[in-house]
Structure formats: structure tokens, C-alpha cells
Write a protein that holds these residues in place. Structure first.
Motif, PDB file in Angstrom:
ATOM      1  N   VAL A 116      44.821  25.553  -8.698  1.00 15.79           N
ATOM      2  CA  VAL A 116      44.617  25.394  -7.254  1.00 15.79           C
ATOM      3  C   VAL A 116      45.174  26.642  -6.580  1.00 15.79           C
ATOM      4  O   VAL A 116      46.298  27.069  -6.880  1.00 15.79           O
ATOM      5  CB  VAL A 116      45.327  24.133  -6.709  1.00 15.79           C
ATOM      6  CG1 VAL A 116      45.303  24.108  -5.180  1.00 15.79           C
ATOM      7  CG2 VAL A 116      44.687  22.863  -7.273  1.00 15.79           C
ATOM      8  N   ILE A 143      40.013  25.209  -6.716  1.00 16.10           N
ATOM      9  CA  ILE A 143      39.988  24.720  -5.338  1.00 16.10           C
ATOM     10  C   ILE A 143      40.854  25.633  -4.473  1.00 16.10           C
ATOM     11  O   ILE A 143      41.971  25.979  -4.865  1.00 16.10           O
ATOM     12  CB  ILE A 143      40.505  23.270  -5.265  1.00 16.10           C
ATOM     13  CG1 ILE A 143      39.640  22.348  -6.132  1.00 16.10           C
ATOM     14  CG2 ILE A 143      40.547  22.772  -3.823  1.00 16.10           C
ATOM     15  CD1 ILE A 143      40.200  20.953  -6.297  1.00 16.10           C
ATOM     16  N   LYS A 144      40.345  26.028  -3.301  1.00 20.46           N
ATOM     17  CA  LYS A 144      41.120  26.828  -2.344  1.00 20.46           C
ATOM     18  C   LYS A 144      41.682  25.894  -1.284  1.00 20.46           C
ATOM     19  O   LYS A 144      40.959  25.059  -0.742  1.00 20.46           O
ATOM     20  CB  LYS A 144      40.275  27.885  -1.641  1.00 20.46           C
ATOM     21  CG  LYS A 144      39.338  28.705  -2.478  1.00 20.46           C
ATOM     22  CD  LYS A 144      39.956  29.553  -3.515  1.00 20.46           C
ATOM     23  CE  LYS A 144      38.900  30.371  -4.234  1.00 20.46           C
ATOM     24  NZ  LYS A 144      37.946  29.610  -5.043  1.00 20.46           N
ATOM     25  N   VAL A 145      42.948  26.051  -0.982  1.00 19.50           N
ATOM     26  CA  VAL A 145      43.629  25.225   0.015  1.00 19.50           C
ATOM     27  C   VAL A 145      44.348  26.154   0.980  1.00 19.50           C
ATOM     28  O   VAL A 145      45.022  27.091   0.548  1.00 19.50           O
ATOM     29  CB  VAL A 145      44.643  24.272  -0.675  1.00 19.50           C
ATOM     30  CG1 VAL A 145      45.387  23.452   0.344  1.00 19.50           C
ATOM     31  CG2 VAL A 145      43.949  23.368  -1.673  1.00 19.50           C
ATOM     32  N   SER A 150      46.160  19.545   2.856  1.00 17.72           N
ATOM     33  CA  SER A 150      45.060  19.491   1.879  1.00 17.72           C
ATOM     34  C   SER A 150      45.531  19.666   0.438  1.00 17.72           C
ATOM     35  O   SER A 150      44.772  19.427  -0.504  1.00 17.72           O
ATOM     36  CB  SER A 150      44.036  20.574   2.193  1.00 17.72           C
ATOM     37  OG  SER A 150      43.612  20.493   3.523  1.00 17.72           O
ATOM     38  N   ALA A 154      43.923  18.320  -3.296  1.00 14.80           N
ATOM     39  CA  ALA A 154      43.451  19.281  -4.299  1.00 14.80           C
ATOM     40  C   ALA A 154      44.071  18.992  -5.666  1.00 14.80           C
ATOM     41  O   ALA A 154      43.403  19.117  -6.694  1.00 14.80           O
ATOM     42  CB  ALA A 154      43.774  20.701  -3.853  1.00 14.80           C
ATOM     43  N   GLU A 157      42.309  15.827  -6.971  1.00 17.79           N
ATOM     44  CA  GLU A 157      40.937  16.166  -7.373  1.00 17.79           C
ATOM     45  C   GLU A 157      40.913  16.954  -8.678  1.00 17.79           C
ATOM     46  O   GLU A 157      40.063  16.721  -9.544  1.00 17.79           O
ATOM     47  CB  GLU A 157      40.273  16.980  -6.256  1.00 17.79           C
ATOM     48  CG  GLU A 157      38.805  17.233  -6.478  1.00 17.79           C
ATOM     49  CD  GLU A 157      38.171  18.039  -5.351  1.00 17.79           C
ATOM     50  OE1 GLU A 157      37.204  18.777  -5.643  1.00 17.79           O
ATOM     51  OE2 GLU A 157      38.633  17.941  -4.200  1.00 17.79           O
ATOM     52  N   SER A 158      41.855  17.870  -8.848  1.00 18.56           N
ATOM     53  CA  SER A 158      41.894  18.686 -10.071  1.00 18.56           C
ATOM     54  C   SER A 158      42.170  17.837 -11.305  1.00 18.56           C
ATOM     55  O   SER A 158      41.638  18.118 -12.385  1.00 18.56           O
ATOM     56  CB  SER A 158      42.969  19.770  -9.933  1.00 18.56           C
ATOM     57  OG  SER A 158      42.637  20.671  -8.912  1.00 18.56           O
ATOM     58  N   TYR A 164      35.725  23.490 -12.468  1.00 19.47           N
ATOM     59  CA  TYR A 164      35.783  24.950 -12.439  1.00 19.47           C
ATOM     60  C   TYR A 164      35.864  25.618 -13.810  1.00 19.47           C
ATOM     61  O   TYR A 164      36.116  26.813 -13.889  1.00 19.47           O
ATOM     62  CB  TYR A 164      36.975  25.396 -11.581  1.00 19.47           C
ATOM     63  CG  TYR A 164      36.750  25.142 -10.107  1.00 19.47           C
ATOM     64  CD1 TYR A 164      36.151  26.107  -9.299  1.00 19.47           C
ATOM     65  CD2 TYR A 164      37.116  23.930  -9.542  1.00 19.47           C
ATOM     66  CE1 TYR A 164      35.935  25.876  -7.954  1.00 19.47           C
ATOM     67  CE2 TYR A 164      36.897  23.686  -8.189  1.00 19.47           C
ATOM     68  CZ  TYR A 164      36.305  24.657  -7.404  1.00 19.47           C
ATOM     69  OH  TYR A 164      36.085  24.420  -6.071  1.00 19.47           O
TER      70      TYR A 164
END
Length: 198
Positions: A116, A143-145, A150, A154, A157-158, A164
């Protein structure tokens, strides 16, 4: 001390839990403090980690390692600023890496595990700290946060679905040729042995 000088209690903890490591780069060689209580929602992160048997480790850049951060009120959060563990060993035991602009993720790509990218100060970093070597979007396969609200989503979700893996392989090929991605070659091993007179 045991394996490469690491305290066995630390190694035991790293293997007992799923491990998330937050490893940000420095800000202006440590002249700008990183207030982790403002940057991270530690209470929210700790609650999630307790419920899911996850250890959340913070390992700041050595320019910031003397900065005082109190995590004593949290059950599943550890500060590894002054823990005697090599960064490469820590990455080996990391299930999910969180970083910003640090090159540590390039080493971590070799393990093909989720990353992340937490760039909460993206514009300020480029204006007041340093330029990036590459276009950020092109070389950050995860994922970009951009805010702490957020970040937990992330992380969740990861762990739930890693979307990715293919992008990591693409970015890996930018930084490593095929030979460098193989286990240590006999040629390198023989060179090391010769240098240390084995």
C-alpha cells in the motif's frame, strides 16, 4: 540474540502474527518531524489488528528513529525504531508493506506480496523535500492512499484480494533483470567465499 543478531522473542512474534509494516522514508533528513499520531489513526488500526491477529509495525527511517512515539496504549502496534533487526530481515517477515516514497518497496517486490502506498503529503513532499525519480503512478504497483481515513480500508482490501500481482511483476522487471531475480547464483556464492577466505 539469534538469527543474524535478532532477538528470538522478536522473531517469535513476527512468525506468530500476520505482519503489516509501515516503513516511510524521511522528511528533509529528519528535520521535519513525522507526527505519527496525526498521520495514522492508530486506535482504529489497533482495533482491526487485534480482531484479525495482525501485528502492525512502524519502522521509521533512521533519520527519525530518535523521535519519540508512544505506542504503549496499543496491543498490536509496535515501534521498531530502536529494535535490532535489519530492514531486509524485517521485510522477509512482512505480509503487507505500507510505504510512501521509500525505495524499500523495490526490495520487497522480489517477494511478490501486497504493498500500500500511503502518500499523505504527496504535493508537499515534491515541493519541499525532493523530486521523485519516476512518475509515481508508473512505478507504484499497489493501492494508493492519500489520507489516514482511507488507510485501514486499503489494508483490509489488500488482505481480502490482491489485485496487483501482475503490476508488481511489470514494475519488478523495470528494476531487476532476469538474472537478478533468480536465487543466488554459484558465481556470486563463489565470489563471496573467495573474498572471506572460506
Amino acid at each position: 540474540m539469534d538469527y543474524l543478531g535478532v532477538d528470538p522473542k522478536i522473531l517469535s512474534e513476527l512468525t506468530e502474527y500476520k505482519t503489516v509494516v509501515y516503513m516511510p522514508t524521511h522528511r528533509q533528513e529528519g528535520r521535519v518531524k513525522q507526527n505519527l499520531n496525526e498521520i495514522l489513526d492508530l486506535g482504529l488500526i489497533d482495533d482491526y489488528c487485534k480482531e484479525n491477529n495482525i501485528l502492525f509495525i512502524i519502522k521509521q527511517h533512521f533519520y527519525h528513529e530518535k523521535q519519540k512515539v508512544d505506542v504503549s496504549n496499543y496491543n498490536n502496534i509496535r515501534l521498531y525504531n530502536n529494535v535490532n533487526i535489519d530492514t531486509q530481515i524485517l521485510l522477509k517477515y512482512t505480509d503487507l508493506l505500507i510505504t510512501d516514497y521509500s525505495s524499500c518497496y523495490i526490495d520487497y517486490l522480489l517477494l511478490d506480496r501486497p504493498i500500500v502506498f500511503f502518500a499523505y503529503d504527496f504535493e508537499d513532499y515534491q515541493l519541499n523535500d525532493r523530486e521523485l525519480y519516476f512518475n509515481y503512478e508508473d512505478v507504484t504497483p499497489g493501492i494508493k492512499v492519500y489520507d489516514k481515513k482511507s488507510l485501514l480500508n486499503a489494508i483490509i482490501e489488500s488482505f481480502e484480494k490482491d489485485n496487483y500481482s501482475e503490476r508488481r511483476k511489470e514494475v519488478l522487471s523495470l528494476f531487476y533483470d532476469e538474472k537478478a531475480r533468480q536465487p543466488i547464483s554459484n558465481e556470486i556464492l563463489e565470489y563471496i567465499k573467495k573474498k572471506i577466505n572460506l
